[in-house]
Each structure stands twice: as structure tokens, then as C-alpha cells.
Design a protein around this motif. Structure first.
Motif, mmCIF file in Angstrom:
data_model
loop_
_atom_site.group_PDB
_atom_site.id
_atom_site.type_symbol
_atom_site.label_atom_id
_atom_site.label_comp_id
_atom_site.label_asym_id
_atom_site.label_seq_id
_atom_site.Cartn_x
_atom_site.Cartn_y
_atom_site.Cartn_z
ATOM 1 N N MET A 172 2.024 30.039 17.234
ATOM 2 C CA MET A 172 2.610 28.725 17.479
ATOM 3 C C MET A 172 3.705 28.749 18.542
ATOM 4 S SD MET A 172 0.989 26.552 15.684
ATOM 5 C CE MET A 172 2.098 25.162 15.847
ATOM 6 N N SER A 173 3.731 29.768 19.364
ATOM 7 C CA SER A 173 4.795 29.888 20.379
ATOM 8 C C SER A 173 4.825 28.699 21.333
ATOM 9 C CB SER A 173 4.613 31.183 21.187
ATOM 10 O OG SER A 173 4.878 32.302 20.389
ATOM 11 N N GLU A 174 3.642 28.253 21.749
ATOM 12 C CA GLU A 174 3.590 27.176 22.746
ATOM 13 C C GLU A 174 3.989 25.821 22.165
ATOM 14 O OE1 GLU A 174 -1.107 25.933 22.570
ATOM 15 O OE2 GLU A 174 -0.534 27.666 23.788
ATOM 16 N N HIS A 175 4.154 25.762 20.846
ATOM 17 C CA HIS A 175 4.560 24.510 20.210
ATOM 18 C C HIS A 175 6.015 24.559 19.730
ATOM 19 C CE1 HIS A 175 0.346 23.211 20.159
ATOM 20 N NE2 HIS A 175 0.051 24.433 19.712
ATOM 21 N N ALA A 176 6.755 25.576 20.131
ATOM 22 C CA ALA A 176 8.116 25.777 19.631
ATOM 23 C C ALA A 176 9.029 24.588 19.895
ATOM 24 C CB ALA A 176 8.716 27.036 20.250
ATOM 25 N N ASP A 177 8.822 23.882 21.011
ATOM 26 C CA ASP A 177 9.708 22.773 21.372
ATOM 27 C C ASP A 177 9.136 21.408 20.991
ATOM 28 O OD1 ASP A 177 11.611 24.502 22.481
ATOM 29 O OD2 ASP A 177 10.533 24.585 24.384
ATOM 30 N N ARG A 178 8.061 21.405 20.211
ATOM 31 C CA ARG A 178 7.463 20.138 19.800
ATOM 32 C C ARG A 178 7.963 19.730 18.420
ATOM 33 N NH1 ARG A 178 1.045 20.567 21.566
ATOM 34 N NH2 ARG A 178 1.417 21.045 23.780
ATOM 35 N N ARG A 179 8.043 18.426 18.223
ATOM 36 C CA ARG A 179 8.400 17.896 16.911
ATOM 37 C C ARG A 179 7.130 17.689 16.089
ATOM 38 N NH1 ARG A 179 12.386 16.346 20.315
ATOM 39 N NH2 ARG A 179 14.530 16.471 19.479
ATOM 40 N N PRO A 180 7.266 17.552 14.773
ATOM 41 C CA PRO A 180 6.081 17.474 13.919
ATOM 42 C C PRO A 180 5.040 16.440 14.350
ATOM 43 C CG PRO A 180 8.014 17.792 12.568
ATOM 44 C CD PRO A 180 8.512 17.615 13.974
ATOM 45 N N HIS A 181 5.486 15.240 14.776
ATOM 46 C CA HIS A 181 4.518 14.202 15.134
ATOM 47 C C HIS A 181 3.711 14.567 16.373
ATOM 48 C CE1 HIS A 181 7.760 13.012 17.936
ATOM 49 N NE2 HIS A 181 6.791 12.441 18.643
ATOM 50 N N GLN A 182 4.144 15.580 17.102
ATOM 51 C CA GLN A 182 3.427 16.027 18.297
ATOM 52 C C GLN A 182 2.449 17.162 17.993
ATOM 53 O OE1 GLN A 182 7.184 16.865 20.385
ATOM 54 N NE2 GLN A 182 6.630 15.291 21.889
ATOM 55 N N MET A 183 2.304 17.500 16.699
ATOM 56 C CA MET A 183 1.417 18.587 16.294
ATOM 57 C C MET A 183 0.375 18.077 15.312
ATOM 58 S SD MET A 183 4.107 21.764 15.777
ATOM 59 C CE MET A 183 5.314 20.831 14.816
ATOM 60 N N SER A 184 -0.749 18.801 15.245
ATOM 61 C CA SER A 184 -1.792 18.466 14.265
ATOM 62 C C SER A 184 -1.357 18.936 12.877
ATOM 63 C CB SER A 184 -3.103 19.151 14.644
ATOM 64 O OG SER A 184 -2.971 20.569 14.508
ATOM 65 N N GLY A 185 -2.115 18.526 11.853
ATOM 66 C CA GLY A 185 -1.777 18.925 10.493
ATOM 67 C C GLY A 185 -1.812 20.435 10.302
ATOM 68 N N GLY A 186 -2.808 21.091 10.888
ATOM 69 C CA GLY A 186 -2.896 22.540 10.776
ATOM 70 C C GLY A 186 -1.742 23.241 11.473
ATOM 71 N N GLN A 187 -1.350 22.725 12.631
ATOM 72 C CA GLN A 187 -0.207 23.298 13.352
ATOM 73 C C GLN A 187 1.076 23.106 12.563
ATOM 74 O OE1 GLN A 187 -0.652 21.094 16.988
ATOM 75 N NE2 GLN A 187 -2.102 22.559 17.886
ATOM 76 N N GLN A 188 1.236 21.947 11.951
ATOM 77 C CA GLN A 188 2.420 21.710 11.120
ATOM 78 C C GLN A 188 2.471 22.695 9.956
ATOM 79 O OE1 GLN A 188 3.005 17.591 9.908
ATOM 80 N NE2 GLN A 188 2.171 16.849 11.849
ATOM 81 N N GLN A 189 1.326 22.973 9.326
ATOM 82 C CA GLN A 189 1.318 23.898 8.200
ATOM 83 C C GLN A 189 1.647 25.317 8.643
ATOM 84 O OE1 GLN A 189 1.914 22.155 5.805
ATOM 85 N NE2 GLN A 189 0.302 22.537 4.308
ATOM 86 N N ARG A 190 1.226 25.704 9.816
ATOM 87 C CA ARG A 190 1.573 27.054 10.308
ATOM 88 C C ARG A 190 3.067 27.160 10.607
ATOM 89 N NH1 ARG A 190 -2.379 28.682 15.005
ATOM 90 N NH2 ARG A 190 -2.941 26.474 15.107
ATOM 91 N N VAL A 191 3.639 26.074 11.131
ATOM 92 C CA VAL A 191 5.094 26.065 11.320
ATOM 93 C C VAL A 191 5.793 26.097 9.965
ATOM 94 C CG1 VAL A 191 7.070 24.745 12.200
ATOM 95 C CG2 VAL A 191 4.960 24.875 13.544
ATOM 96 N N ALA A 192 5.230 25.379 8.984
ATOM 97 C CA ALA A 192 5.809 25.370 7.636
ATOM 98 C C ALA A 192 5.814 26.777 7.032
ATOM 99 C CB ALA A 192 5.030 24.418 6.738
#
Length: 325
Positions: A172-192
Motif C-alpha cells: 500500500m505504499s503508493e496509497h500512503a497519502d490518500r484518504r479512505p474515500h480515495q481507496m477501494s474497500g480492499g485497500q482500506q482493509q489492508r491499511v486497517a
């Protein structure tokens, strides 16, 4: 002096010396769960609603060793979510004993329970919105538990580096500066998952983490759990209805009517040609009181009701329907 006992397997005579020897052996036996990271011993949880008592857990026993990746399954109302809330420090058992990484879950006060939730366990909810703060980026969400643990004292660079490492490990490195609404559900769970791992907990608990995801995305999220288990050695317990997830772990424990009822163990075997195959075997669970939950389809097929006859053989115990004759 001798003692005579009788039962379904016949009559036996025991000397006083033999009884004393058995008592001494029991005293010298290690305590239940002494080498387990999670130990639940005859755990009971009773809820009272409008004067009606409901026993969510009815003497549940469970041992989880350090470094395990396992799944808990069970129908709605079986008690698995109650167990997870107790292990997460969100609920308190009514009776029995529960220890996680040396922490006694029945003896902790409010302050100790808060510290336990911050440092000993990490938790991933099914609802992605409960795992992340919407106004923080992925990296900021991961750093937040570290700031809360340390009281926001210094070490900002180290916290940022830890957040970067966890996000990189979970892809998830490339999504480090994104907020939750800018990510898919699966990406949010990996950040979680990264958030739950931030303070290097002894145990990571997940309640239906793939419940709101499609199968392909669910596989990606489970791969993140597996990577955390393999690379960090974190003990992970997942509650799930997803059989695809349950079949991916080495151990699946089923809960029924507030007790552990069965367990599936999986292992890899290699045949004489060098071909690997995954072998799964299901076991019925025997609790500390000697109680055994027989599968309903077995008892119904043999019309077993109310009582059964037992017979002790050399290498097994026979269970027989009541002799109505």
C-alpha cells in the motif's frame, strides 16, 4: 484399603496408594494453557435483557499458540463475536478464566484494559469505516496508534518510518497519502491491518474482515494477513463465515452453542513421487469437563437422545445408542 467402582465398562478395584499417586500426578501437572499465548478456560458470558438471561458462552475452552494463523467459524448466535470482544478487551467475561500474552482479562481495571487494547492486541472490524479516520491519510492513520501509545511525545520520524514499512509490506505504499474515500474497500482493509499492527501487538484479531468484499478482493486481504503472520510472526485470529478464508488456514475452530465444538487441522503431505497435497482432518472438541459435542447428523442417524452407553476399549471409546430393549 481399596475402592470399587462400576460403570458401563465394568467393575474395577483401586487401591488407596493408587489414588494418592493419581492425586500427586494431578498436582504436579502444568496449569491449563501454561504455554499458550491465548488461553480461555471454561469461559462464561451471560447477558441479561429485560430480566431474561442469555448464555452467550457456556464454558468455552480455547488455546492458541504463539505465531498461529487460525480461523473461528460458527453460525449467528454461536458466541464467536462475544469471544472476540472479550479477547479484544471490549467486554468482560462473567466467569471462567481468559489470558492473552500473560494479561488476565478478568482482573484488569479500566486503565490496564486501555493499555491492553493499545499495546497487546490489534483489531480489524468488518466495516471499513470503523477502522480508519476519514480525515487522515493512510500513513497518518497508521501513525496514530503509535502517537496515542507514546502520548504524542517525539519520535515522529521513527513513527513515520514504521508506518512506511507496514504499508510497503502490505502493498500500500503508493496509497500512503490518500484518504479512505480515495481507496477501494480492499485497500482500506489492508491499511486497517497496518493500523492494527502499528504498535507491534502480540495478537491481531479480525471480525469478518472480508465480509463486505468480493472474493478476489477478499483473497488480497487474506494474503495481507498471511504476510503479517509470516514476516512479523504476529498471532492472528480471524472470525469468518467465508469458507474460502477458513480453508486457507492450518487450523479452523468451530463454535456452537457457546462452546468449541469441532476443529479442522490441515497439513501438507508429500507422497512417494514428491507430489505435495493438503490434507484436512476434522476433530470433535473435548472440553476441560470431559464434555463432547457430537455432530447432530450422527446422533440423528442413530436416534441418540437423552443418554448414550459408553464402552472403554484399548485404543478408543465406543459411544452407543441407549438400549431400548
Amino acid at each position: 484399603m481399596t475402592t470399587t467402582t462400576s460403570g458401563t465398562s465394568g467393575t474395577s478395584t483401586t487401591t488407596l496408594e493408587e489414588l494418592e499417586r493419581r492425586a500427586t500426578a494431578r498436582r504436579d501437572r502444568p496449569s491449563y494453557g501454561h504455554d499458550a499465548l491465548i488461553a480461555c478456560d471454561r469461559l462464561v458470558r451471560i447477558f441479561t435483557t429485560d430480566g431474561v438471561e442469555v448464555q452467550a458462552l457456556q464454558g468455552l475452552d480455547l488455546l492458541v499458540t504463539e505465531g498461529e494463523l487460525m480461523a473461528l467459524v460458527g453460525a449467528s448466535g454461536s458466541g464467536k463475536s462475544t469471544l472476540m470482544n472479550i479477547l479484544a478487551g471490549l467486554d468482560v467475561p462473567t466467569a471462567g478464566a481468559a489470558k492473552v500474552a500473560g494479561c488476565d482479562l478478568l482482573a484488569m481495571d479500566g486503565k490496564a484494559r486501555l493499555r491492553y487494547r493499545r499495546e497487546v492486541v490489534g483489531f480489524v472490524w468488518q466495516q471499513t469505516a470503523r477502522n480508519l479516520l476519514p480525515y487522515l491519510t493512510a500513513a497518518q492513520n497508521v501513525a496514530l496508534p503509535m502517537q496515542l501509545k507514546d502520548g504524542r511525545k517525539g519520535g515522529t520520524r521513527q513513527k513515520a518510518r514504521r508506518a512506511e514499512e507496514l504499508l510497503a509490506m502490505l502493498g500500500m505504499s503508493e496509497h500512503a497519502d490518500r484518504r479512505p474515500h480515495q481507496m477501494s474497500g480492499g485497500q482500506q482493509q489492508r491499511v486497517a491491518i497496518a493500523v492494527a499492527l502499528a504498535n507491534n501487538p502480540s495478537v491481531l484479531l479480525a471480525d469478518e474482515p472480508t465480509g463486505e468484499l468480493d472474493s478476489a478482493t477478499g483473497e488480497q486481504v487474506f494474503a495481507a494477513f498471511r504476510r503479517a503472520n509470516e514476516e512479523l510472526g504476529t498471532t492472528i485470529v480471524i472470525v469468518t463465515h467465508d469458507q474460502a478464508v477458513a480453508s486457507e488456514v492450518r487450523r479452523t475452530v468451530a463454535i456452537r452453542d457457546g462452546r468449541t465444538s469441532s476443529e479442522v487441522l490441515r497439513r501438507t503431505e508429500v507422497d512417494e513421487t514428491g507430489q505435495e497435497s493438503l490434507v484436512a482432518r476434522e476433530y470433535a472438541m473435548l472440553d476441560r469437563a470431559g464434555r463432547l459435542q457430537l455432530p447432530a447428523e450422527y446422533t440423528e442417524a442413530l436416534e441418540m437422545r437423552h443418554r448414550v452407553a459408553l464402552e472403554l476399549e484399548q485404543d478408543h471409546i465406543g459411544v452407543w445408542p441407549d438400549d431400548k430393549g
